[in-house]
Design a protein around this motif. Structure first.
Motif, PDB file in Angstrom:
ATOM      1  N   GLY A   1      37.600  26.652  36.458  1.00  0.00           N
ATOM      2  CA  GLY A   1      37.151  25.860  35.307  1.00  0.00           C
ATOM      3  C   GLY A   1      36.771  26.740  34.132  1.00  0.00           C
ATOM      4  N   SER A   2      36.074  27.848  34.418  1.00  0.00           N
ATOM      5  CA  SER A   2      35.673  28.784  33.367  1.00  0.00           C
ATOM      6  C   SER A   2      36.904  29.425  32.729  1.00  0.00           C
ATOM      7  N   GLY A   3      37.930  29.721  33.565  1.00  0.00           N
ATOM      8  CA  GLY A   3      39.173  30.297  33.057  1.00  0.00           C
ATOM      9  C   GLY A   3      39.924  29.332  32.159  1.00  0.00           C
ATOM     10  N   LEU A   4      39.960  28.063  32.540  1.00  0.00           N
ATOM     11  CA  LEU A   4      40.604  27.045  31.698  1.00  0.00           C
ATOM     12  C   LEU A   4      39.892  26.933  30.353  1.00  0.00           C
TER      13      LEU A   4
ATOM     14  N   PHE B   1      36.203  18.313  37.369  1.00  0.00           N
ATOM     15  CA  PHE B   1      34.985  17.493  37.458  1.00  0.00           C
ATOM     16  C   PHE B   1      33.779  18.289  36.939  1.00  0.00           C
ATOM     17  N   MET B   2      33.740  19.557  37.310  1.00  0.00           N
ATOM     18  CA  MET B   2      32.604  20.417  36.977  1.00  0.00           C
ATOM     19  C   MET B   2      32.503  20.668  35.466  1.00  0.00           C
TER      20      MET B   2
ATOM     21  N   GLU C   1      36.237  34.823  35.842  1.00  0.00           N
ATOM     22  CA  GLU C   1      35.243  35.713  36.460  1.00  0.00           C
ATOM     23  C   GLU C   1      34.637  36.694  35.458  1.00  0.00           C
ATOM     24  N   ARG C   2      35.351  36.932  34.355  1.00  0.00           N
ATOM     25  CA  ARG C   2      34.845  37.902  33.369  1.00  0.00           C
ATOM     26  C   ARG C   2      33.445  37.496  32.891  1.00  0.00           C
ATOM     27  N   PRO C   3      32.541  38.445  32.769  1.00  0.00           N
ATOM     28  CA  PRO C   3      31.148  38.121  32.410  1.00  0.00           C
ATOM     29  C   PRO C   3      31.011  37.264  31.162  1.00  0.00           C
ATOM     30  N   GLU C   4      31.827  37.570  30.129  1.00  0.00           N
ATOM     31  CA  GLU C   4      31.698  36.811  28.882  1.00  0.00           C
ATOM     32  C   GLU C   4      32.136  35.356  29.042  1.00  0.00           C
ATOM     33  N   ASN C   5      33.030  35.083  30.029  1.00  0.00           N
ATOM     34  CA  ASN C   5      33.477  33.703  30.277  1.00  0.00           C
ATOM     35  C   ASN C   5      32.603  32.999  31.313  1.00  0.00           C
ATOM     36  N   ALA C   6      32.215  33.753  32.359  1.00  0.00           N
ATOM     37  CA  ALA C   6      31.404  33.164  33.433  1.00  0.00           C
ATOM     38  C   ALA C   6      30.041  32.702  32.926  1.00  0.00           C
ATOM     39  N   SER C   7      29.553  33.358  31.870  1.00  0.00           N
ATOM     40  CA  SER C   7      28.223  33.015  31.352  1.00  0.00           C
ATOM     41  C   SER C   7      28.245  31.864  30.350  1.00  0.00           C
ATOM     42  N   CYS C   8      29.449  31.397  29.992  1.00  0.00           N
ATOM     43  CA  CYS C   8      29.543  30.290  29.024  1.00  0.00           C
ATOM     44  C   CYS C   8      28.928  29.022  29.600  1.00  0.00           C
ATOM     45  N   GLU C   9      28.174  28.341  28.790  1.00  0.00           N
ATOM     46  CA  GLU C   9      27.521  27.110  29.239  1.00  0.00           C
ATOM     47  C   GLU C   9      28.553  25.983  29.321  1.00  0.00           C
TER      48      GLU C   9
END
Length: 719
Positions: free
Chosen positions: A147-150, A179-180, A263-271
């Motif tokens: 989901g974060s990657g999309l 969904f998430m 998984e990249r930190p800048e993407n994984a941390s996005c709200e």
């Protein structure tokens, strides 16, 4: 006198002596067990006693209803767990409660081989290994990464994203990611033709689609030019890693690469924007038994309400259960069944109709199908698949030796009688039915049937031979697949059970066909389903096409199904007709085509049948797919020679089949005007790939009419 005639009475006597001794020896232990068993164990008594037990009642006191399950004592229920009001919260709850439990299972492919048949055709066969499992916690992580990657690629919350893929673990991971992150998921059947796929993608205005390598190359690639908005294609397979040859403006990604991006930190941390219960979770395009497919808008609240109703009808669901997923996840029955599993921490092992059992088309001879390896405890099926299993097993029974066949018949009759009395038959189960039960792995404890009415013969067969209850259900995409499911202890046939705890049902008079809620002994009418599981309507559809969705004075949504039902005194529903299947003949008689087909499909001579009638004609005709084994035996019996295709085009064989069908119809108490007078035999089976049936194997009447246009003219004398 034949030896068989001499042996028959002897075998019957021996059988009854053995059964009598077994019953006598086990009577006292069973009584002691009943006395000292846990207090929560319920003994339901005979079939007659169960039929008297009230399952639902009219809350208004009127015959039209609405009817509500007696277990819905505190009103209609909407959630399985308190506070879990969206689908992302459900997976989070399951991952917290069952973090290391197995969740999604996929069989390892050891090798693929091309197998040449005697007729020159080449079939691809596979040898499969064991199941490899993802835990609940790892699935949650995989969905979050995807989901974060999309999101990083440009997919926006509350913006549609499509999935066009076979049933597999990656489908569920992708769905959970959507969904998430509040991406409304547009589902398309993997067997849809090019025009239907293009219609869904254009109407939903998607720029992202999730698919498989095979479907991309065989189906999707050819229509990309018709979907100008499409920019990103995510392929769930791991290889290849580069995808040349696509139109400018379209980028193809691997699912694994998108997860790494997430998984990249800048993407994984996005709200992420969490969904609300009222937000659209799925836009489910129906398989379209009539006309172009329509997108049904389903909210998080709708799906959760539907599965809440289903969970209440399946006893003792737990992480010890294993479900086999092989029906299309783009169908509401399969999606709901798998979400039921998520809510209770069950395992889901993935399969396909081509690898399901040892005899499946892609399984190499001598190797094991998915059922044998997975050994599931839970299974959903459409009646078409159950009918095939029934005919297959009964065909093998006919090939048994006289002694084996007699023993099977005696055991079958004995167990039917014992089931009606509420008794178990451990000896018969172990000695006679164990081998049949092993076809489904040997551990299935609940079979859920939906999508169409299940014949009484097939239901009884599954109850007896597979030693488990068959929960027959009724629901539609527009009601999240939820409406009714029979209680697992209710072995009555021809009924679909009482309303689920998430909804209620009422009947509306249909005077044209003579159905009224005041009918005796049972109130009858069009079925209306109301409650939180009733969906939001059709996507981008003219308001006039939304007339089947109505809201009452209390603000409750109802869906007018077009099906005709009757309520029995215990509150169970029986489907007796369908508005769209009703044809008025020239002489004024009404013929229910679905009823005719349901009665005639029990005939072993045919695998499938479609009844047809013109309102300006006086009689019914039909198209049928013969059962090859029984059909060729009939031809041999009457001295008719030729290949299967030649026999299907033989007028003598048409007449012989028609005679057998007429006898079956009269035995089923059909009226003379309901019985087909002429028939066309088809050597080719009707599958979703042919476009003549839906993915749930419902007949596509419009396509069948077009396909058999010349035959219709011939059978109606050129009119």
């Amino acid at each position: 006198m034949k030896l068989e005639d001499e042996l028959n009475p002897v075998i019957i006597i021996i059988f009854h002596i053995l059964v009598g001794l077994y019953t006598l020896l086990t009577f006292i232990p069973s009584c002691l067990f009943s006395m000292f068993s846990s207090s929560d164990q319920i003994h339901y008594g005979s079939e007659q006693d169960r039929a008297k037990r009230t399952k639902a009642r009219s809350v208004s006191g009127k015959p039209e209803g609405p009817y509500r399950a007696v277990s819905a004592t505190t009103g209609l229920q909407t959630t399985v767990q308190p506070g879990v009001d969206t689908l992302d919260k459900m997976l989070a709850y399951a991952a917290q409660k069952f973090p290391n439990s197995d969740f999604l299972g996929t069989r390892e492919v050891i090798c693929e081989e091309d197998e040449k048949q005697s007729n020159g055709k080449v079939f691809k066969k596979v040898i499969l290994g064991q199941y490899r499992w993802l835990s609940y916690q790892k699935t949650l992580s995989a969905a979050r990464q995807f989901g974060s990657g999309l999101l990083a690629l440009g997919q926006k919350p509350k913006t549609n994203i499509a999935i066009f893929c076979e049933t597999r673990a990656q489908w569920m991971i992708a769905a959970q990611a959507c969904f998430m992150y509040n991406f409304p998921l547009v589902t398309l059947y993997s067997t849809l033709g090019g025009p239907a796929i293009a219609h869904g993608l254009k109407e939903a205005e998607v720029s992202f689609i999730i698919t498989s390598r095979e479907l991309l190359e065989t189906r999707l690639k050819a229509i990309l030019i018709e979907v100008p908005r499409l920019q990103h294609i995510i392929v769930v397979d791991d290889s290849p890693t580069s995808w040349p040859g696509f139109p400018r403006g379209i980028t193809v990604h691997n699912m694994a690469a998108v997860q790494k991006l997430g998984e990249r930190p800048e993407n994984a941390s996005c709200e992420r924007l969490q969904p609300l219960p009222s937000d659209i979770a799925v836009i489910m395009y129906t398989s379209g038994s009539t006309g172009a497919p329509k997108g049904v808008m389903i909210s998080h609240r709708n799906i959760l309400a539907g599965i809440t109703g289903m969970v209440e009808r399946i006893p003792k669901l737990s992480e010890e259960d294993t479900y086999i997923g092989y029906l299309p996840l783009a169908h509401v029955l399969e999606l709901s069944a798998e979400m039921v599993c998520v809510s209770n921490g069950c395992r889901i092992g993935y399969s396909s109709p081509q690898t399901l059992v040892d005899q499946s088309t892609k399984i190499k001879k001598g190797s094991k199908g998915d059922m044998s390896v997975l050994r599931p405890t839970l299974m959903a099926a459409v009646p078409e698949i159950m009918d095939r299993i029934y005919k297959n097993v009964m065909g093998k029974v006919e090939d048994m030796s006289f002694f084996q066949r007699t023993l099977f018949t005696l055991a079958y009759s004995y167990k039917l009688d014992q089931l009606s009395k509420g008794n178990s038959t451990a000896l018969c189960d172990r000695l006679v039915f164990r081998k049949v039960r092993s076809l489904l792995g040997g551990r299935v404890r609940v079979l859920l049937s939906g999508g169409a009415p299940l014949s009484a013969d097939t239901q009884r067969f599954m109850n007896v031979c597979f030693c488990c209850p068959v929960g027959q259900g009724y629901g539609l995409t527009e009601t999240c697949g939820a409406g009714t499911v029979s209680e697992m202890w209710d072995y009555s046939t021809g009924r679909v059970g009482a309303p689920l705890v998430c909804c209620e049902i009422k009947l509306r008079d249909w005077l044209e066909a003579g159905y009224r809620s005041t009918d005796k002994p049972h109130p009858r009418g069009e079925i209306l389903i109301g409650g939180p599981n009733v969906t939001m309507g059709y996507y981008k559809t003219d308001p006039r096409m939304q007339e089947d969705f109505v809201v009452d004075e209390n603000g409750q949504r109802w869906f007018c199904t077009g099906d005709i039902g009757e309520f029995h005194t215990d509150g169970c529903l029986k489907i007796i007709d369908r508005k769209k299947d009703l044809v008025k003949l020239q002489a004024g008689e009404y013929v229910s085509l679905g009823k005719v087909e349901a009665m005639l499909k029990n005939c072993p001579l045919i695998d499938n049948i479609c009844a047809y009638a013109n309102s300006d004609e006086t009689y019914v005709i039909g198209f049928a797919v013969p059962n090859q084994k029984h059909f060729q035996a009939l031809a041999e019996q009457h001295g008719v020679r030729g290949s299967f295709i030649e026999l299907c085009n033989n007028q003598t064989m048409e007449e012989l089949v028609l005679k057998v069908l007429t006898e079956a119809a009269l035995a089923a108490q059909l009226e003379r005007f309901e019985i087909p007078r002429k028939i066309r035999l088809s050597p080719d089976p009707w599958t979703p790939e042919t476009g003549l049936v839906t993915d749930a194997f419902k007949l596509k009447r419009k396509e069948l009419k077009s396909h058999y246009k010349d035959d219709i003219e011939r059978m109606y004398g050129g009119k």
